[in-house]
Design an enzyme around this catalytic site. Structure first.
Site, PDB file in Angstrom:
ATOM      1  N   ARG A  25       0.736  -1.339  -0.161  1.00 36.85           N
ATOM      2  CA  ARG A  25      -0.121   0.057   0.000  1.00 36.85           C
ATOM      3  C   ARG A  25       0.952   1.214  -0.059  1.00 36.85           C
ATOM      4  NH1 ARG A  25      -2.286   0.507   5.435  1.00 36.85           N
ATOM      5  NH2 ARG A  25      -0.893   2.331   5.710  1.00 36.85           N
ATOM      6  N   HIS A  40      -3.236   4.558   4.995  1.00 35.26           N
ATOM      7  CA  HIS A  40      -4.351   3.585   5.031  1.00 35.26           C
ATOM      8  C   HIS A  40      -5.472   4.453   4.333  1.00 35.26           C
ATOM      9  CE1 HIS A  40      -7.458   0.982   6.188  1.00 35.26           C
ATOM     10  NE2 HIS A  40      -8.145   1.873   7.159  1.00 35.26           N
ATOM     11  N   TYR A  56       4.442   4.405  11.638  1.00 35.27           N
ATOM     12  CA  TYR A  56       4.626   2.780  11.672  1.00 35.27           C
ATOM     13  C   TYR A  56       5.455   2.430  10.418  1.00 35.27           C
ATOM     14  CZ  TYR A  56       0.586   2.975   8.444  1.00 35.27           C
ATOM     15  OH  TYR A  56      -0.671   3.307   7.590  1.00 35.27           O
TER      16      TYR A  56
HETATM   17  C1  LIG Z   1     -14.656  -5.704  11.619  1.00 35.04           C
HETATM   18  C2  LIG Z   1     -13.974  -4.457  11.394  1.00 35.04           C
HETATM   19  N1  LIG Z   1     -13.213  -4.547  12.621  1.00 35.04           N
HETATM   20  C3  LIG Z   1     -12.395  -3.150  12.381  1.00 35.04           C
HETATM   21  C4  LIG Z   1     -12.494  -2.395  11.386  1.00 35.04           C
HETATM   22  C5  LIG Z   1     -11.734  -1.042  11.145  1.00 35.04           C
HETATM   23  N2  LIG Z   1     -10.698  -1.156  10.170  1.00 35.04           N
HETATM   24  C6  LIG Z   1     -10.994  -0.797   9.019  1.00 35.04           C
HETATM   25  S1  LIG Z   1      -9.619  -1.073   7.777  1.00 35.04           S
HETATM   26  C7  LIG Z   1      -8.891  -1.964   9.159  1.00 35.04           C
HETATM   27  C8  LIG Z   1      -7.640  -2.580   8.431  1.00 35.04           C
HETATM   28  C9  LIG Z   1      -7.721  -3.562   7.569  1.00 35.04           C
HETATM   29  O1  LIG Z   1      -6.552  -4.064   7.062  1.00 35.04           O
HETATM   30  P1  LIG Z   1      -6.464  -5.265   5.774  1.00 35.04           P
HETATM   31  O2  LIG Z   1      -7.575  -6.255   6.028  1.00 35.04           O
HETATM   32  O3  LIG Z   1      -5.281  -5.556   5.763  1.00 35.04           O
HETATM   33  O4  LIG Z   1      -6.991  -4.221   4.602  1.00 35.04           O
HETATM   34  P2  LIG Z   1      -6.413  -2.758   3.894  1.00 35.04           P
HETATM   35  O5  LIG Z   1      -6.971  -1.808   4.660  1.00 35.04           O
HETATM   36  O6  LIG Z   1      -5.035  -2.905   4.078  1.00 35.04           O
HETATM   37  O7  LIG Z   1      -6.658  -3.026   2.434  1.00 35.04           O
HETATM   38  C10 LIG Z   1      -9.515  -1.748  10.305  1.00 35.04           C
HETATM   39  C11 LIG Z   1      -8.840  -2.562  11.443  1.00 35.04           C
HETATM   40  C12 LIG Z   1     -13.554  -2.642  10.356  1.00 35.04           C
HETATM   41  N3  LIG Z   1     -13.548  -1.963   8.961  1.00 35.04           N
HETATM   42  N4  LIG Z   1     -14.227  -3.791  10.579  1.00 35.04           N
END
Ligand SMILES: Cc1ncc(C[n+]2csc(CCOP(=O)(O)OP(=O)(O)O)c2C)c(N)n1
Lengths: 342, 387
Positions: free
Chosen positions: B271, B275, B284
């Site tokens: 990425r 985020h 980080y």
């Molecule tokens: C059930 C749930 N818990 C927490 C969140 C908050 N949250 C949004 S994105 C994220 C990280 C997701 O990381 P990843 O699955 O690696 O996807 P990326 O954002 O890197 O594409 C979190 C913790 C959420 N959207 N859904």
């Protein structure tokens, strides 16, 4: 056929049937009528469900229509969402009230709001059957009354039958509904019997309609599901005390039938809400508030609640102390002889 | 002497449950992510496809930068950029037939757009004017999904339903590395394998779940390894190599369509942006890591391949850039118009039929709106008079 004729025909062929049998029959008839209907859950196949509600369905309709799933509630409901997205009508069985909690995420984040998120483009016609409530001597996590959680979630219908005829009729209506329905099955009424003709099931009132099960003039008992028979018993016992109690079976908690409820309370001027689930934050608070808002000038006394205690569901040997029984209901009725200084 | 050594004394008769049900070897992912670009395999790649991927990557990159710019102008509430991950987004969209379904996460707007969805419709969730701006059935794209991994069981259920109906429809579901830790990921993979549902799971391992790096997310050798325990093949692919992602996903889709069951694909990518615009990535991760990945950019990799093979001249580059600019200009213009919202819509799609309670609340809001319209009219009159 006229209603009278239909009733006569029904009575003629009627035999005692249990609520569990009526529910099973509703599933069977829905499966037979609509190829889009699919039943899925844990042990719903060869075993016929732990309460035997799905007995014989896999045999009659095959494993694709009545499917034993892996043991995973979120997975069961989550895959049902996808099935409904593709045009099926899944009927999901959660084995027990407290085991539906892993599926809450799917229920609240997707099932309840898919229609809304998509501006009506993608409704989800899913029925979630949840055996609920106590009184069967179940071990921990087998007796919860979880209706308040479901009621608090916009987008869900919440329905609970108290009679054999309603068990059949309401389940058929739920499966036919284009909205998701949480169908709460009062476990301790599974084996309750009534004369019922499966070949000419009586038409029942639609979802969203409350029904007066007993007319009376002194006060209204507002109740649903497992507490309906208890309230009817209390009403009979109250006759000796000179009280003529009306008993309203709500049948549908969402949508809520304000009209029938308010009409009854306006007639009697007094109301007690009776349910098993805890009183604090429970359905009774909502119902009492609605009644007060609509009937304030007709009320002779505050709307009272007789509920389970605000405790985690107790062990079987103590549950009789927890569940609202006839005496507790009659005590509340006595307190309806309200005086401002009392 | 142990029990096992007492031959002849302890003779278990294994019930069937003792026997392995699947040979695990073919399920295991490769040790290294699969690559095409810059390898011998590239020679076999379809030139037309490489050209299409290139145009889509350039378009996708521009889409990402434009959407990010729109957050800075306050036109989008939030945008989780997929800059650096375009090869996964584009390949996911291109491997599907029209009848197939895409199940995106919140980061996969670009996949939806590459599948043909109007970019403005694709952005309603992030813009905030409605949760889903399109009819999922019409486009066969599930609503962009914010709760992590919850869309995965939906994909399984849909694919299963399609198969029950006799349709050869495949569902492709996308999830991040963090999402693989959720229970729904497990339940979806398990259901898919047991039902042999025609589903492809695409994990975009972009190194982080917001700030949490992969090694704090899982102890598995790779995310693709997770497939083995469910009884489906796991495939590891270089997520920045558009040709490789396309090939691996195509194979998985064909396999699913032919009744071969689900596949888990892990695409290793990165990425490049934070985020979302609300996140501070410097807390980080360091620049050196980001720069290393910049040298492995998906557009760069493909450009190098195409150039070496004489398939990319200045005209083609310009054509791709011009297309991308036209898309961006159109997006800018349409996103700069305020959406027209009707507050009464709040009550329109809660149930098939409004409950009496909702009808009452709708009447209340209508009265409030009429009163405030009247106030506005009065204020306008007042201003007129004061002048
Ligand atoms: C059930 C749930 N818990 C927490 C969140 C908050 N949250 C949004 S994105 C994220 C990280 C997701 O990381 P990843 O699955 O690696 O996807 P990326 O954002 O890197 O594409 C979190 C913790 C959420 N959207 N859904």
């Amino acid at each position: 056929m006229s209603t009278v004729a239909a009733e006569r025909a029904t009575k003629k062929a009627a035999k005692p049937a249990t609520m569990a049998q009526a529910l099973g029959r509703a599933l069977r008839d829905s499966l037979a009528e609509d190829p889009a209907v699919h039943v899925l859950g844990e042990d719903v196949g060869a075993l016929g469900g732990v309460f035997r509600v799905t007995d014989g369905l896999t045999k009659e309709f095959g494993e694709d229509r009545c499917t034993d799933t892996p043991l995973a509630e979120a997975g069961i409901l989550g895959t049902a969402v996808g099935m409904a997205m593709y045009g099926l009508r899944p009927v999901v069985e959660m084995q027990f009230d407290a085991f539906a909690y892993p599926a809450f995420e799917q229920l609240i984040s997707h099932v309840a709001r898919m229609r809304n998120r998509t501006r009506g483009a993608m409704p989800l016609p899913i029925t979630v059957r949840v055996p609920y409530g106590g009184g069967i001597g179940g071990v921990e996590h087998h007796s919860d009354s979880s209706e308040a959680y479901y009621m608090a979630t916009p987008g869900l219908h919440v329905v609970t039958p108290a009679t054999v005829a309603d068990a059949y009729g309401l389940l058929r209506a739920s499966i036919a509904s284009d909205d998701p329905v949480v169908f709460l099955e009062p476990k301790r009424l599974y084996w309750s019997k009534a004369d019922w003709n499966p070949d000419a099931p009586q038409a029942v009132d639609p979802i969203g309609k409350a029904v007066v099960r007993r007319t009376g003039r002194s006060a209204t008992l507002l109740t649903y599901g497992p507490s309906v028979p208890v309230c009817l018993e209390a009403a009979e016992a109250a006759v000796a005390e000179g009280w003529d109690l009306e008993v309203v079976d709500l049948r549908s908690l969402v949508p809520f039938d304000d009209e029938t409820v308010a009409a009854s309370v306006r007639r009697t001027g007094r109301a007690v809400v009776v349910h098993e689930s805890g009183g604090f934050g429970g359905p009774g608070g909502e119902i009492a508030a609605r009644v007060t808002e609509r009937c304030f000038h007709h009320l002779e006394a505050p709307v009272l609640r007789v509920a389970g205690f605000d405790i985690p569901y107790p062990p079987p040997m103590l549950e009789r102390h927890h569940l609202p029984g006839v005496d507790r209901i009659l005590d509340a009725v006595a307190r309806l002889q309200w005086e401002a200084d009392s | 002497m142990t029990v096992m050594e007492q031959r002849g004394v302890y003779r278990p008769t294994p019930p069937p449950a003792w026997q392995l049900r699947t040979d695990p070897a073919p399920l295991l992912p490769d040790a290294e992510p699969y690559r095409v670009l810059g390898t011998e395999a590239a020679g076999k790649a379809d030139e037309e496809l490489l050209g299409r991927l290139y145009a889509q990557l350039v378009l996708g990159r521009r889409y990402n930068t434009q959407a990010t710019a729109l957050t800075k102008q306050g036109r989008l509430a939030v945008y989780p950029s997929s800059t650096g991950q375009e090869a996964c987004e584009v390949a996911a969209a291109l491997v599907l037939q029209e009848r197939d379904w895409l199940f995106p996460s919140y980061r996969d707007t670009l996949a939806a757009v590459a599948r043909g969805l109007d970019p403005v419709q694709a952005l309603t969730l992030l813009r905030g004017d409605w949760h889903t701006g399109y009819d999922p059935r019409e486009h066969r794209i599930a609503p962009l999904c914010t709760p992590l991994a919850t869309q995965l069981p939906h994909a399984v259920g849909l694919a299963h339903a399609a198969r029950l109906k006799g349709d050869d429809v495949v569902a492709l579901a996308m999830v991040g590395d963090g999402g693989t830790s959720e229970g729904d990921f497990h339940e979806a993979l398990n259901f898919a394998a047991v039902w042999q549902a025609p589903v492809v799971f695409l994990v975009q391992n972009n190194g982080f779940a917001i700030s949490v790096p992969l090694d704090k997310q899982t102890a598995a050798p790779s995310l693709a390894h997770k497939a083995v325990g469910y009884g489906m093949p796991g495939r590891l692919v270089d997520g920045n190599d558009a040709a490789a992602v396309h090939e691996v996903l195509s194979d998985a889709v064909s396999r699913a369509r032919a009744g071969g069951g689900p596949t888990l694909v892990e695409a290793v990518t990165y990425r490049m942006e934070a985020h979302t615009n609300a996140d501070d990535a410097t807390r980080y991760r360091g620049d050196t890591e980001v720069e290393a990945w910049r040298a492995h950019d998906p557009i760069l990799l493909l450009e190098r391949e195409l150039t070496e093979r004489g398939l990319l001249d200045e005209d083609r580059r310009r054509a791709a850039r011009d297309d991308a600019e036209a898309m961006a200009a159109d997006l800018r213009e349409r996103m700069n118009q305020d959406p027209e919202l009707n507050p009464m819509d709040l009550f329109s799609h809660v149930y098939a039929e409004q409950t009496t309670q909702l009808r009452e609340q709708a009447a209340q809001l209508r009265a409030e709106l009429e009163a405030s319209d009247a106030d506005d009219a009065d204020d306008a009159d007042g201003e007129e008079n004061a002048r």
